[in-house]
Design a protein around this motif. Structure first.
Motif, PDB file in Angstrom:
ATOM      1  N   PRO A 134      62.593  43.698  16.102  1.00 34.12           N
ATOM      2  CA  PRO A 134      62.623  44.472  17.353  1.00 34.12           C
ATOM      3  C   PRO A 134      63.190  45.877  17.161  1.00 34.12           C
ATOM      4  N   GLU A 135      64.159  46.019  16.255  1.00 39.47           N
ATOM      5  CA  GLU A 135      64.764  47.332  16.009  1.00 39.47           C
ATOM      6  C   GLU A 135      63.761  48.265  15.339  1.00 39.47           C
ATOM      7  N   ILE A 136      63.045  47.742  14.334  1.00 34.94           N
ATOM      8  CA  ILE A 136      62.034  48.554  13.654  1.00 34.94           C
ATOM      9  C   ILE A 136      60.890  48.879  14.613  1.00 34.94           C
ATOM     10  N   ALA A 137      60.506  47.912  15.430  1.00 32.70           N
ATOM     11  CA  ALA A 137      59.476  48.177  16.437  1.00 32.70           C
ATOM     12  C   ALA A 137      59.928  49.269  17.385  1.00 32.70           C
ATOM     13  N   GLY A 138      61.218  49.259  17.749  1.00 35.24           N
ATOM     14  CA  GLY A 138      61.759  50.283  18.634  1.00 35.24           C
ATOM     15  C   GLY A 138      61.660  51.675  18.033  1.00 35.24           C
ATOM     16  N   VAL A 139      61.932  51.771  16.723  1.00 30.91           N
ATOM     17  CA  VAL A 139      61.817  53.067  16.047  1.00 30.91           C
ATOM     18  C   VAL A 139      60.389  53.585  16.151  1.00 30.91           C
ATOM     19  N   PHE A 140      59.423  52.746  15.839  1.00 31.49           N
ATOM     20  CA  PHE A 140      58.026  53.180  15.866  1.00 31.49           C
ATOM     21  C   PHE A 140      57.558  53.511  17.284  1.00 31.49           C
ATOM     22  N   ILE A 141      57.980  52.746  18.251  1.00 29.50           N
ATOM     23  CA  ILE A 141      57.610  53.020  19.644  1.00 29.50           C
ATOM     24  C   ILE A 141      58.147  54.381  20.081  1.00 29.50           C
ATOM     25  N   ARG A 142      59.391  54.678  19.731  1.00 25.34           N
ATOM     26  CA  ARG A 142      59.971  55.976  20.105  1.00 25.34           C
ATOM     27  C   ARG A 142      59.275  57.116  19.388  1.00 25.34           C
ATOM     28  N   ARG A 143      58.902  56.911  18.127  1.00 27.16           N
ATOM     29  CA  ARG A 143      58.193  57.963  17.397  1.00 27.16           C
ATOM     30  C   ARG A 143      56.811  58.215  18.012  1.00 27.16           C
ATOM     31  N   LEU A 144      56.145  57.156  18.424  1.00 28.03           N
ATOM     32  CA  LEU A 144      54.848  57.323  19.078  1.00 28.03           C
ATOM     33  C   LEU A 144      55.002  58.091  20.390  1.00 28.03           C
ATOM     34  N   ARG A 145      56.038  57.785  21.139  1.00 27.28           N
ATOM     35  CA  ARG A 145      56.259  58.482  22.411  1.00 27.28           C
ATOM     36  C   ARG A 145      56.495  59.971  22.195  1.00 27.28           C
ATOM     37  N   LYS A 146      57.171  60.295  21.113  1.00 24.56           N
ATOM     38  CA  LYS A 146      57.512  61.689  20.837  1.00 24.56           C
ATOM     39  C   LYS A 146      56.402  62.429  20.091  1.00 24.56           C
TER      40      LYS A 146
END
Length: 332
Positions: free
Chosen positions: A224-236
């Protein structure tokens, strides 16, 4: 005289019938001649009762094919024997054997598809399983997906990692179809229950990102933490910059090392070069990775680096990330 002869015939017939029934009862309840560990016994499709009984006698498992046929007919099971592979345990009697063969409780074999495998590894595992009937040898990925009913679908990531049980003689196509349907059903359920506001437009995009998360860590708690990193990068609008996509894009050219030139290589899968997600999954994600992508951990981290123990250090800023790289990767 005629009545006396008839009486003798009836008496003789009754005695013979009684003897046959006693012998049949003794036969039916006498343990089969099997080794202590038991044996695997296969009935091929289309086998008749007579063929099965004769084969059992020829192999020395029973001492009378006639009595086995008679027993099956008297019990009304002559036409109910089912094809398949059975395990015959020591101590089994002809009567309990008949019950087993009528029940259809065949031996189940297993094959495990492992999280993070690619389609090539899936096909190798399927091709190497002796209990499967092989029908796909020599076919291209496109031809296989056509036979699976999805001619325009890339095969990567479309089969759910799990342990599957199946009887001997199951075709490789049916096995893959089952794993494909299992992934489709899981993806549908997870997508329906996804967190709101994710930068993922379709279930396929969730599958693609889950395949990357699966390759980035084998530590379940970190997904979930790694998924969170990728989700935030996609948003930005940041590039994902994840090595597993680079490796997948290199194909057979990957020799175990990623060089700076590889990070600049312009393949559709190089997330150091291209923004957003790669065009297809890069592996088979498990259920945990898929769930993590659709329910990512909250936080501010935008970077992570492997610590060398199977886990990662997460950073919110580039300067912090660079310090972590020096500490864990460069050992400075």
């Amino acid at each position: 005289m005629l009545f006396r002869l008839l009486g003798i015939l009836i008496l003789t017939g009754s005695l013979a019938l009684g003897w046959v029934l006693m012998s049949l009862d003794s036969f039916s309840n006498q343990p089969l001649q099997l080794p202590e560990a038991g044996i695997a016994y296969e009935i091929v499709p289309g086998s008749s009762l007579s063929a099965v009984a004769g084969d059992l006698q020829q192999r020395g498992y029973i001492n009378s094919a006639f009595y086995f046929r008679l027993m099956a007919r008297l019990e009304g099971q002559a036409g109910n024997i089912k094809a398949g592979e059975y395990h015959l345990n020591a101590g089994l009697t002809p009567r309990s054997l008949l019950t087993l063969l009528v029940s259809g409780q065949v031996v189940n074999h297993t094959l495990t598809l492992v999280e993070g495998w690619n389609f090539r590894q899936v096909l190798a595992a399927v091709a190497g399983h002796k209990a499967l009937k092989h029908t796909l040898e020599g076919l291209s990925d496109e031809a296989i997906m056509t036979r699976l009913g999805s001619p325009d679908m890339h095969p990567e990531g479309r089969f759910l990692p799990d342990t599957y049980h199946f009887p001997k003689g199951t075709t490789d196509l049916d096995f893959l179809k089952r794993a494909k349907v299992a992934m489709e059903q899981l993806l549908e359920r997870e997508w329906a229950a996804r967190e709101e506001g994710l930068p993922l437009k379709t279930p396929d995009e969730a599958l693609i990102l889950a395949s990357i998360v699966e390759k980035e860590t084998g530590h379940a708690a970190e997904r979930p933490e790694i998924a969170g990193v990728f989700i935030r990068r996609l948003r930005k609008g940041m590039r994902l910059q994840t090595d597993p996509t680079v490796i997948y894009g290199m194909g057979d050219d990957f020799d175990g090392n990623i060089r700076r030139s590889d990070l600049r290589r312009d393949t559709p899968y190089n997330t150091y070069v291209h923004r957003g997600l790669p065009p297809t999954p890069i592996s088979m994600p498990g259920a945990d990775a898929l769930h993590a992508v659709l329910h990512p951990a909250k936080g501010n981290s935008l970077y992570f680096v492997a610590k060398g123990n199977g886990q990662h250090h997460f950073s919110s800023t580039l300067s912090e990330h660079n310090r972590a790289v020096r500490k864990y990767q460069l050992k400075r």
